[in-house]
Design a protein around this motif. Structure first.
Motif, PDB file in Angstrom:
ATOM      1  N   ARG A   1      14.934 -11.375  -7.617  1.00  6.59           N
ATOM      2  CA  ARG A   1      13.520 -11.679  -7.844  1.00  6.59           C
ATOM      3  C   ARG A   1      13.221 -11.784  -9.343  1.00  6.59           C
ATOM      4  O   ARG A   1      12.493 -12.691  -9.783  1.00  6.59           O
ATOM      5  N   ALA A   2      13.784 -10.894 -10.146  1.00  8.24           N
ATOM      6  CA  ALA A   2      13.557 -10.932 -11.598  1.00  8.24           C
ATOM      7  C   ALA A   2      14.151 -12.194 -12.212  1.00  8.24           C
ATOM      8  O   ALA A   2      13.552 -12.816 -13.104  1.00  8.24           O
ATOM      9  N   LEU A   3      15.321 -12.588 -11.729  1.00 12.09           N
ATOM     10  CA  LEU A   3      15.943 -13.804 -12.225  1.00 12.09           C
ATOM     11  C   LEU A   3      15.102 -15.023 -11.856  1.00 12.09           C
ATOM     12  O   LEU A   3      14.889 -15.918 -12.677  1.00 12.09           O
ATOM     13  N   TYR A   4      14.596 -15.026 -10.621  1.00 11.61           N
ATOM     14  CA  TYR A   4      13.716 -16.126 -10.209  1.00 11.61           C
ATOM     15  C   TYR A   4      12.491 -16.216 -11.119  1.00 11.61           C
ATOM     16  O   TYR A   4      12.125 -17.309 -11.581  1.00 11.61           O
ATOM     17  N   THR A   5      11.848 -15.099 -11.381  1.00 14.11           N
ATOM     18  CA  THR A   5      10.648 -15.092 -12.216  1.00 14.11           C
ATOM     19  C   THR A   5      10.951 -15.649 -13.600  1.00 14.11           C
ATOM     20  O   THR A   5      10.178 -16.446 -14.150  1.00 14.11           O
ATOM     21  N   TYR A   6      12.094 -15.252 -14.155  1.00  6.82           N
ATOM     22  CA  TYR A   6      12.478 -15.752 -15.478  1.00  6.82           C
ATOM     23  C   TYR A   6      12.675 -17.266 -15.433  1.00  6.82           C
ATOM     24  O   TYR A   6      12.175 -17.998 -16.297  1.00  6.82           O
ATOM     25  N   LEU A   7      13.415 -17.747 -14.458  1.00  3.65           N
ATOM     26  CA  LEU A   7      13.710 -19.180 -14.365  1.00  3.65           C
ATOM     27  C   LEU A   7      12.449 -19.999 -14.118  1.00  3.65           C
ATOM     28  O   LEU A   7      12.278 -21.089 -14.671  1.00  3.65           O
ATOM     29  N   HIS A   8      11.583 -19.477 -13.288  1.00  4.02           N
ATOM     30  CA  HIS A   8      10.325 -20.172 -12.984  1.00  4.02           C
ATOM     31  C   HIS A   8       9.498 -20.369 -14.256  1.00  4.02           C
ATOM     32  O   HIS A   8       9.026 -21.480 -14.541  1.00  4.02           O
ATOM     33  N   ARG A   9       9.329 -19.315 -15.018  1.00  8.30           N
ATOM     34  CA  ARG A   9       8.517 -19.395 -16.235  1.00  8.30           C
ATOM     35  C   ARG A   9       9.206 -20.227 -17.320  1.00  8.30           C
ATOM     36  O   ARG A   9       8.556 -21.034 -18.000  1.00  8.30           O
ATOM     37  N   ALA A  10      10.516 -20.039 -17.463  1.00  4.07           N
ATOM     38  CA  ALA A  10      11.242 -20.770 -18.502  1.00  4.07           C
ATOM     39  C   ALA A  10      11.282 -22.263 -18.210  1.00  4.07           C
ATOM     40  O   ALA A  10      11.181 -23.085 -19.128  1.00  4.07           O
ATOM     41  N   SER A  11      11.411 -22.636 -16.943  1.00  2.00           N
ATOM     42  CA  SER A  11      11.458 -24.062 -16.607  1.00  2.00           C
ATOM     43  C   SER A  11      10.117 -24.735 -16.883  1.00  2.00           C
ATOM     44  O   SER A  11      10.068 -25.915 -17.264  1.00  2.00           O
ATOM     45  N   ALA A  12       9.031 -24.000 -16.717  1.00  6.56           N
ATOM     46  CA  ALA A  12       7.709 -24.553 -17.037  1.00  6.56           C
ATOM     47  C   ALA A  12       7.577 -24.770 -18.538  1.00  6.56           C
ATOM     48  O   ALA A  12       7.030 -25.792 -18.989  1.00  6.56           O
ATOM     49  N   ARG A  13       8.098 -23.832 -19.328  1.00 11.16           N
ATOM     50  CA  ARG A  13       8.080 -24.010 -20.787  1.00 11.16           C
ATOM     51  C   ARG A  13       8.967 -25.183 -21.200  1.00 11.16           C
ATOM     52  O   ARG A  13       8.608 -25.959 -22.098  1.00 11.16           O
ATOM     53  N   GLU A  14      10.109 -25.328 -20.543  1.00  8.66           N
ATOM     54  CA  GLU A  14      11.014 -26.423 -20.863  1.00  8.66           C
ATOM     55  C   GLU A  14      10.368 -27.777 -20.569  1.00  8.66           C
ATOM     56  O   GLU A  14      10.533 -28.731 -21.340  1.00  8.66           O
ATOM     57  N   LYS A  15       9.638 -27.867 -19.496  1.00  6.64           N
ATOM     58  CA  LYS A  15       8.958 -29.116 -19.148  1.00  6.64           C
ATOM     59  C   LYS A  15       7.906 -29.478 -20.201  1.00  6.64           C
ATOM     60  O   LYS A  15       7.735 -30.655 -20.557  1.00  6.64           O
ATOM     61  N   ARG A  16       7.216 -28.457 -20.725  1.00  3.42           N
ATOM     62  CA  ARG A  16       6.187 -28.704 -21.741  1.00  3.42           C
ATOM     63  C   ARG A  16       6.801 -29.091 -23.092  1.00  3.42           C
ATOM     64  O   ARG A  16       6.233 -29.887 -23.834  1.00  3.42           O
ATOM     65  N   ASP A  17       7.966 -28.502 -23.414  1.00  2.77           N
ATOM     66  CA  ASP A  17       8.576 -28.734 -24.720  1.00  2.77           C
ATOM     67  C   ASP A  17      10.087 -28.921 -24.554  1.00  2.77           C
ATOM     68  O   ASP A  17      10.887 -28.063 -24.939  1.00  2.77           O
ATOM     69  N   PRO A  18      10.519 -30.040 -23.982  1.00  4.01           N
ATOM     70  CA  PRO A  18      11.944 -30.233 -23.689  1.00  4.01           C
ATOM     71  C   PRO A  18      12.850 -30.146 -24.907  1.00  4.01           C
ATOM     72  O   PRO A  18      13.979 -29.654 -24.802  1.00  4.01           O
ATOM     73  N   ALA A  19      12.369 -30.610 -26.054  1.00  4.60           N
ATOM     74  CA  ALA A  19      13.225 -30.629 -27.241  1.00  4.60           C
ATOM     75  C   ALA A  19      13.707 -29.238 -27.629  1.00  4.60           C
ATOM     76  O   ALA A  19      14.811 -29.080 -28.164  1.00  4.60           O
TER      77      ALA A  19
END
Length: 333
Positions: A242-260
């Motif tokens: 569950r903790a890994l999922y939460t990290y990936l969920h939030r990080a992927s949203a940040r990556e989408k906003r700022d891919p570079a």
């Protein structure tokens, strides 16, 4: 979450060997004393993506420390098939792959389940041709040779495109190649097209000498990206999953906003780095891509569609029940 897109995947056998290196049974295989730190084994993410950032800045270990866990980076991210074998053999705890590769891996004796889903990459995957090849549509592939990875994304994309245009699969020659060996064959002209995904397509698109004759969106791809966890690990440590999922969920949203910010994480030179048009192409693909989420009922229905299609196309002998291997991450604690 996507597999790091700028890093060439290892050959299947080599990847399995690498994954196994230094990886005896983890603590998950033999119980855990209260307060003892849990180790979760994940393939090294390379030079791009949320996991690469999490490794470099320590944010992933910081997030997992809240549930008394840390990462052991092992081997390199590569094809899902050898990673699936490694999980089933208790040599790996987490891996990422496409639903197409997942389905063929599930025909074996799977020791893993899926706990995240990311929507199909309509912009980064498709059927690649060389500019000036005379191939301008899917119908122009009739009588041609197309490179695919057997049972995975490439074979799925080709068969799906042919079916959508009413073209019998027998009218196109499938050339089965390892993804990491296909670029040289494609560029030499020994195959006419390459059914491929962003991990490899970005470099080719960046040269300006190749283009998609049909991308994933046009093909109608249901090729989700999934995160898998070793079944025994999930049963013993649901709070870590569950903790890994939460990290990936939030990080992927940040990556989408700022891919570079998620490219060239460790180096901006050399074969692992993306530069120029290839970097621009990857940034565009990431912005248009999905983010990591839980596996929903709607996702599972689309997985079933892919499984039925694979059975109809004789890629698998029967229709694989993907739903039986899905975890509801929102119910883990």
């Amino acid at each position: 979450m996507r597999i790091p897109k700028s890093v060439s995947a290892l050959a299947a056998a080599a990847a399995l060997t690498a994954l196994a290196t230094g990886c005896g049974n983890s603590e998950a295989g033999g119980g855990q004393a209260d307060g003892e730190q849990i180790t979760v084994r994940i393939p090294d993410p390379g030079n791009s993506g949320a996991l690469a950032v999490g490794k470099k800045d320590g944010s992933l270990d910081k997030a997992l420390s809240k549930v008394h866990a840390k990462v052991r980076w092992t081997g390199s991210a590569g094809p899902f098939a050898p990673a699936a074998q490694a999980m089933s053999a208790d040599q790996l705890d987490i891996a990422v792959g496409s639903v197409t590769s997942a389905i063929t891996s599930l025909t074996q004796a799977p020791g893993f389940k899926f706990f995240t889903a990311t929507a199909p990459d309509g912009a980064g995957e498709g059927i690649l041709v060389r500019k000036g090849s005379g191939i301008h549509s899917v119908k122009d592939l009739v009588g041609r040779k197309v490179a695919v990875n057997q049972g995975g994304t490439g074979e799925y994309l080709l068969l799906k495109a042919l079916a959508a245009h009413g073209i019998p699969a027998s009218e196109v020659k499938r050339v089965y190649l390892r993804p990491d060996q296909t670029a040289a064959v494609f560029n030499s002209g020994k195959v006419d097209a390459w059914a491929v995904w962003a991990t490899y397509s970005v470099a080719e698109l960046g040269t300006g000498k190749a283009e998609f004759v049909a991308d994933g969106k046009e093909i109608g791809s249901d090729n989700y990206s999934l995160t898998a966890v070793r079944t025994a690990f999930a049963e013993r440590h649901p709070e870590v999953v569950r903790a890994l999922y939460t990290y990936l969920h939030r990080a992927s949203a940040r990556e989408k906003r700022d891919p570079a910010a998620y490219l060239n994480v460790n180096t901006d030179t050399g074969p692992q780095a993306l530069t120029g048009p290839a970097k621009a192409a990857q940034i565009d693909i990431s912005r248009r891509g999905g983010t990591v989420g839980p596996v929903t009922r709607g996702d599972i229905e689309r997985f079933r569609t892919v499984a039925r299609f694979y059975a109809e196309q004789k890629v698998t002998r029967t229709t694989v029940d993907v739903a039986a291997h899905v975890l509801d991450v929102e119910k883990l604690s």
